[in-house]
Design an enzyme around this catalytic site. Structure first.
Site, PDB file in Angstrom:
ATOM      1  N   TYR A 188      57.650  23.159  66.571  1.00 28.03           N
ATOM      2  CA  TYR A 188      58.588  24.279  66.608  1.00 28.03           C
ATOM      3  C   TYR A 188      59.319  24.382  67.957  1.00 28.03           C
ATOM      4  O   TYR A 188      59.226  25.384  68.677  1.00 28.03           O
ATOM      5  CB  TYR A 188      57.827  25.584  66.310  1.00 28.03           C
ATOM      6  CG  TYR A 188      58.690  26.716  65.832  1.00 28.03           C
ATOM      7  CD1 TYR A 188      58.911  27.832  66.636  1.00 28.03           C
ATOM      8  CD2 TYR A 188      59.281  26.685  64.566  1.00 28.03           C
ATOM      9  CE1 TYR A 188      59.697  28.881  66.201  1.00 28.03           C
ATOM     10  CE2 TYR A 188      60.052  27.736  64.127  1.00 28.03           C
ATOM     11  CZ  TYR A 188      60.272  28.830  64.943  1.00 28.03           C
ATOM     12  OH  TYR A 188      61.032  29.872  64.500  1.00 28.03           O
TER      13      TYR A 188
ATOM     14  N   ASP B  48      65.260  30.595  72.700  1.00 26.20           N
ATOM     15  CA  ASP B  48      64.934  30.405  71.277  1.00 26.20           C
ATOM     16  C   ASP B  48      64.198  29.089  71.032  1.00 26.20           C
ATOM     17  O   ASP B  48      64.537  28.324  70.127  1.00 26.20           O
ATOM     18  CB  ASP B  48      66.244  30.454  70.470  1.00 26.20           C
ATOM     19  CG  ASP B  48      66.039  30.401  68.955  1.00 26.20           C
ATOM     20  OD1 ASP B  48      65.028  30.919  68.462  1.00 26.20           O
ATOM     21  OD2 ASP B  48      66.922  29.827  68.292  1.00 26.20           O
TER      22      ASP B  48
ATOM     23  N   HIS C 137      66.718  28.496  66.046  1.00 29.54           N
ATOM     24  CA  HIS C 137      67.489  29.281  65.073  1.00 29.54           C
ATOM     25  C   HIS C 137      68.981  29.057  65.243  1.00 29.54           C
ATOM     26  O   HIS C 137      69.790  29.612  64.504  1.00 29.54           O
ATOM     27  CB  HIS C 137      67.213  30.785  65.251  1.00 29.54           C
ATOM     28  CG  HIS C 137      65.841  31.195  64.898  1.00 29.54           C
ATOM     29  ND1 HIS C 137      64.842  31.282  65.842  1.00 29.54           N
ATOM     30  CD2 HIS C 137      65.288  31.543  63.708  1.00 29.54           C
ATOM     31  CE1 HIS C 137      63.731  31.668  65.228  1.00 29.54           C
ATOM     32  NE2 HIS C 137      63.964  31.833  63.957  1.00 29.54           N
TER      33      HIS C 137
ATOM     34  N   HIS D 276      61.695  32.052  53.306  1.00 24.63           N
ATOM     35  CA  HIS D 276      61.790  31.410  54.628  1.00 24.63           C
ATOM     36  C   HIS D 276      60.399  31.287  55.249  1.00 24.63           C
ATOM     37  O   HIS D 276      59.973  30.221  55.684  1.00 24.63           O
ATOM     38  CB  HIS D 276      62.717  32.246  55.525  1.00 24.63           C
ATOM     39  CG  HIS D 276      62.828  31.792  56.943  1.00 24.63           C
ATOM     40  ND1 HIS D 276      63.963  31.205  57.451  1.00 24.63           N
ATOM     41  CD2 HIS D 276      61.942  31.857  57.978  1.00 24.63           C
ATOM     42  CE1 HIS D 276      63.762  30.919  58.742  1.00 24.63           C
ATOM     43  NE2 HIS D 276      62.549  31.305  59.076  1.00 24.63           N
ATOM     44  N   GLU D 277      59.671  32.403  55.242  1.00 31.99           N
ATOM     45  CA  GLU D 277      58.365  32.399  55.927  1.00 31.99           C
ATOM     46  C   GLU D 277      57.351  31.510  55.222  1.00 31.99           C
ATOM     47  O   GLU D 277      56.651  30.728  55.854  1.00 31.99           O
ATOM     48  CB  GLU D 277      57.817  33.827  56.041  1.00 31.99           C
ATOM     49  CG  GLU D 277      58.694  34.801  56.825  1.00 31.99           C
ATOM     50  CD  GLU D 277      59.230  34.253  58.137  1.00 31.99           C
ATOM     51  OE1 GLU D 277      60.262  34.745  58.601  1.00 31.99           O
ATOM     52  OE2 GLU D 277      58.644  33.294  58.696  1.00 31.99           O
TER      53      GLU D 277
ATOM     54  N   GLU E 111      63.107  25.215  61.212  1.00 35.82           N
ATOM     55  CA  GLU E 111      63.846  26.428  60.846  1.00 35.82           C
ATOM     56  C   GLU E 111      64.850  26.153  59.730  1.00 35.82           C
ATOM     57  O   GLU E 111      65.025  26.953  58.815  1.00 35.82           O
ATOM     58  CB  GLU E 111      64.576  26.986  62.071  1.00 35.82           C
ATOM     59  CG  GLU E 111      63.731  27.961  62.861  1.00 35.82           C
ATOM     60  CD  GLU E 111      63.355  29.172  62.033  1.00 35.82           C
ATOM     61  OE1 GLU E 111      64.259  29.745  61.393  1.00 35.82           O
ATOM     62  OE2 GLU E 111      62.162  29.530  62.001  1.00 35.82           O
TER      63      GLU E 111
ATOM     64  N   HIS F 243      57.770  27.854  55.899  1.00 35.92           N
ATOM     65  CA  HIS F 243      57.161  27.358  57.140  1.00 35.92           C
ATOM     66  C   HIS F 243      55.740  26.860  56.869  1.00 35.92           C
ATOM     67  O   HIS F 243      55.272  25.888  57.449  1.00 35.92           O
ATOM     68  CB  HIS F 243      57.095  28.468  58.195  1.00 35.92           C
ATOM     69  CG  HIS F 243      58.367  28.694  58.948  1.00 35.92           C
ATOM     70  ND1 HIS F 243      59.021  27.698  59.627  1.00 35.92           N
ATOM     71  CD2 HIS F 243      59.097  29.820  59.130  1.00 35.92           C
ATOM     72  CE1 HIS F 243      60.110  28.185  60.197  1.00 35.92           C
ATOM     73  NE2 HIS F 243      60.178  29.469  59.914  1.00 35.92           N
TER      74      HIS F 243
HETATM   75  C1  LIG Z   1      57.106  35.483  66.088  1.00 31.82           C
HETATM   76  C2  LIG Z   1      58.595  35.475  66.236  1.00 31.82           C
HETATM   77  C3  LIG Z   1      59.256  35.074  64.944  1.00 31.82           C
HETATM   78  C4  LIG Z   1      59.174  33.594  64.694  1.00 31.82           C
HETATM   79  C5  LIG Z   1      60.395  33.181  63.964  1.00 31.82           C
HETATM   80  C6  LIG Z   1      60.296  33.462  62.443  1.00 31.82           C
HETATM   81  S1  LIG Z   1      59.591  32.113  61.605  1.00 31.82           S
HETATM   82  C7  LIG Z   1      61.673  33.561  61.878  1.00 31.82           C
HETATM   83  O1  LIG Z   1      62.426  32.599  61.926  1.00 31.82           O
HETATM   84  N1  LIG Z   1      62.000  34.724  61.296  1.00 31.82           N
HETATM   85  C8  LIG Z   1      63.259  34.851  60.635  1.00 31.82           C
HETATM   86  C9  LIG Z   1      63.222  36.157  59.867  1.00 31.82           C
HETATM   87  C10 LIG Z   1      64.386  36.263  58.941  1.00 31.82           C
HETATM   88  C11 LIG Z   1      64.508  35.324  57.905  1.00 31.82           C
HETATM   89  C12 LIG Z   1      65.571  35.427  57.032  1.00 31.82           C
HETATM   90  C13 LIG Z   1      66.560  36.452  57.195  1.00 31.82           C
HETATM   91  C14 LIG Z   1      66.434  37.369  58.293  1.00 31.82           C
HETATM   92  C15 LIG Z   1      65.345  37.245  59.179  1.00 31.82           C
HETATM   93  C16 LIG Z   1      64.416  34.815  61.602  1.00 31.82           C
HETATM   94  O2  LIG Z   1      65.445  34.242  61.295  1.00 31.82           O
HETATM   95  N2  LIG Z   1      64.238  35.485  62.763  1.00 31.82           N
HETATM   96  C17 LIG Z   1      65.349  35.581  63.744  1.00 31.82           C
HETATM   97  C18 LIG Z   1      65.780  37.023  63.815  1.00 31.82           C
HETATM   98  C19 LIG Z   1      64.859  35.120  65.118  1.00 31.82           C
HETATM   99  O3  LIG Z   1      63.605  35.096  65.317  1.00 31.82           O
HETATM  100  O4  LIG Z   1      65.740  34.790  65.949  1.00 31.82           O
HETATM  101 ZN   LIG Z   2      61.492  30.869  60.782  1.00 31.07          ZN
END
Ligand SMILES: CCCCC[C@H](S)C(=O)N[C@@H](Cc1ccccc1)C(=O)N[C@@H](C)C(=O)O
Ligand SMILES: [Zn+2]
Length: 312
Positions: free
Chosen positions: A152, A222, A227, A137-138, A161, A141
Site C-alpha cells: 500500500y 497519501d 488515491h 471498495h473496502e 486502490e 482490499h
Molecule cells: C485508515 C485510513 C483509510 C485508508 C484508506 C481506505 S482503504 C480508503 O481508501 N477509503 C476510501 C473510502 C471511500 C471509498 C469510496 C467512496 C468514498 C470514500 C477512500 O477513498 N478514502 C479517501 C477519502 C482517502 O482516504 O483519501
Molecule cells: Zn481504499
C-alpha cells in the site's frame, strides 16, 4: 433457544427500505447472515454489539448498520457469482463490518480483518456506509490482500486502490463514479473512473486527479499518492470496458463483463506485492490473452488503453 435465520428489513442511511438476512435470538435480532460463507456480521462500534432490537414496525433502525450489512452481502454475491470466489480469502472468511467508527470520521477502511465505516461530518461526507461502492471498495482490499497483496505505497499502492475502485464500480454497476451517493459537499463524486480530471484533488499540483502517467503524482502525501495515481489505472480500466479516445489514442471497448474477468485474472494470477503500472499493463495483456486469445479485441483494447494513459 438457538439462533435461527430470518429475512429482516430495515431502512438505510437515506431512508430507503432494505431487505437482508439476519438472525433472531433470545427474542432479539442481530445482523448476522449465516447464509453466506462463514457469515456476514455487522455491528455498532459504539456499543460493540450486533444486536438491534427490532422497532415496533419490525424494522432495524440503524441505517448505517443496515447499509453496511447489505453492502457486504451484495459484494460477497458479486465475487461468488462473477468469479466463483468465496469471500475475501476464497475460503468463506467471515465478513465483519463496524459502523459509527470514530467521531464524524470522513473515511472507511479495511484493516486486514474487517471493514470500518465512519459517519462523516455531514459537510464532506454523509455516513459512508450509505455508499454501496464504499463497502465494495473496502471488501475488495481484502481480496487484493489475499491475492497479489499489493503493497500500500507508491505504484503498487495505487494499483491496490485502483482495484478497490474498479470492483467498487463493478458492484455499484450503474455508473463509473466512486462515492457519488455520499458526497455532502455538492461534488458529483469522490473519484471518476470515466474522467478523473473532473474531480478536484487539491493534493496534486494541477488540482486534478491524473489521467495519464506523465501527470502522476510523485511525493509523500497519501502514501505516495495511492488515491491520486489510482486514477491512471482507473481510466485504463474504464477505456478497456467503454472505449473512447484519450490523448489522441482510440480504444474500442469490450464491456464490463470481459473487463472484470481480465482484471480479476491479472490480480489473482500475475500481479504480486511490488507490481508497478508497467507490470499491470503486462498482467492485463496476458490475462486477456489467456481468456480471449492473442488476436482478440480484448487484447487490443487492453493494449490501446494502456497506450492511451501512457503506461508501457
Ligand atoms: C485508515 C485510513 C483509510 C485508508 C484508506 C481506505 S482503504 C480508503 O481508501 N477509503 C476510501 C473510502 C471511500 C471509498 C469510496 C467512496 C468514498 C470514500 C477512500 O477513498 N478514502 C479517501 C477519502 C482517502 O482516504 O483519501
Ligand atoms: Zn481504499
Amino acid at each position: 433457544n438457538a439462533a435461527h435465520d430470518v429475512t429482516a428489513f430495515g431502512k438505510g442511511v437515506f431512508g430507503d427500505k432494505r431487505k437482508f438476512e439476519a438472525q433472531a435470538y433470545e427474542g432479539k435480532f442481530r445482523l448476522f447472515d449465516a447464509t453466506r460463507g462463514d457469515g456476514v456480521v455487522t455491528y455498532d462500534n459504539t456499543t460493540g454489539t450486533n444486536v438491534d432490537v427490532l422497532s415496533i414496525n419490525k424494522m432495524f433502525k440503524d441505517g448505517a448498520a443496515v447499509d453496511a450489512h447489505v453492502n457486504a452481502e451484495k459484494t460477497y454475491d458479486y465475487f461468488k457469482e462473477t468469479f466463483g470466489r468465496d469471500s475475501v480469502d476464497d475460503n468463506g472468511q467471515q465478513l465483519i463490518s463496524a459502523v459509527h467508527v470514530g467521531e464524524n470520521w470522513n473515511n472507511a477502511s479495511w484493516n486486514g480483518r474487517q471493514m470500518s465505516y465512519g459517519d462523516g461530518d455531514g459537510e464532506r461526507f454523509y455516513p459512508l456506509a450509505g455508499g454501496l461502492d464504499v463497502g465494495a471498495h473496502e471488501m475488495s482490499h481484502g481480496v487484493v490482500q489475499h491475492t497479489a497483496g499489493l503493497i500500500y505505497r507508491n505504484e503498487s499502492g495505487a494499483l491496490n486502490e485502483s482495484y478497490a475502485d474498479i470492483f467498487g464500480a463493478m458492484v455499484d454497476r450503474d455508473d463509473w463514479l466512486i462515492g457519488e451517493d455520499i458526497m455532502a459537499d455538492g461534488s458529483i463524486a469522490l473519484r471518476s473512473l470515466e474522467d478523473p480530471s473532473v474531480i478536484v484533488d487539491e493534493r496534486t499540483e494541477s488540482g486534478y486527479s491524473p489521467d495519464h502517467w506523465s501527470k502522476r503524482y510523485i511525493g509523500n502525501l497519501d502514501n505516495g499518492g495511492v488515491h491520486i495515481n489510482s486514477s491512471i489505472n482507473n481510466k485504463a480500466a474504464y477505456l478497456v470496458s467503454e472505449g473512447g479516445e484519450h490523448y489522441g489514442i482510440a480504444v474500442s471497448g469490450v464491456g464490463r463483463e470481459a473487463t472484470e474477468q481480465i482484471y480479476y485474472r491479472a490480480l489473482s494470477f500475475y500481479l504480486t506485492r511490488n507490481s508497478d503500472f508497467s507490470m499491470m499493463r503486462q498482467a492485463a495483456i496476458q490475462a486477456a490473452t489467456d481468456l480471449y486469445g492473442s488476436n482478440s479485441a480484448e487484447v487490443q483494447a487492453v493494449t490501446q488503453a494502456y497506450n492511451a494513459v501512457g503506461v508501457y
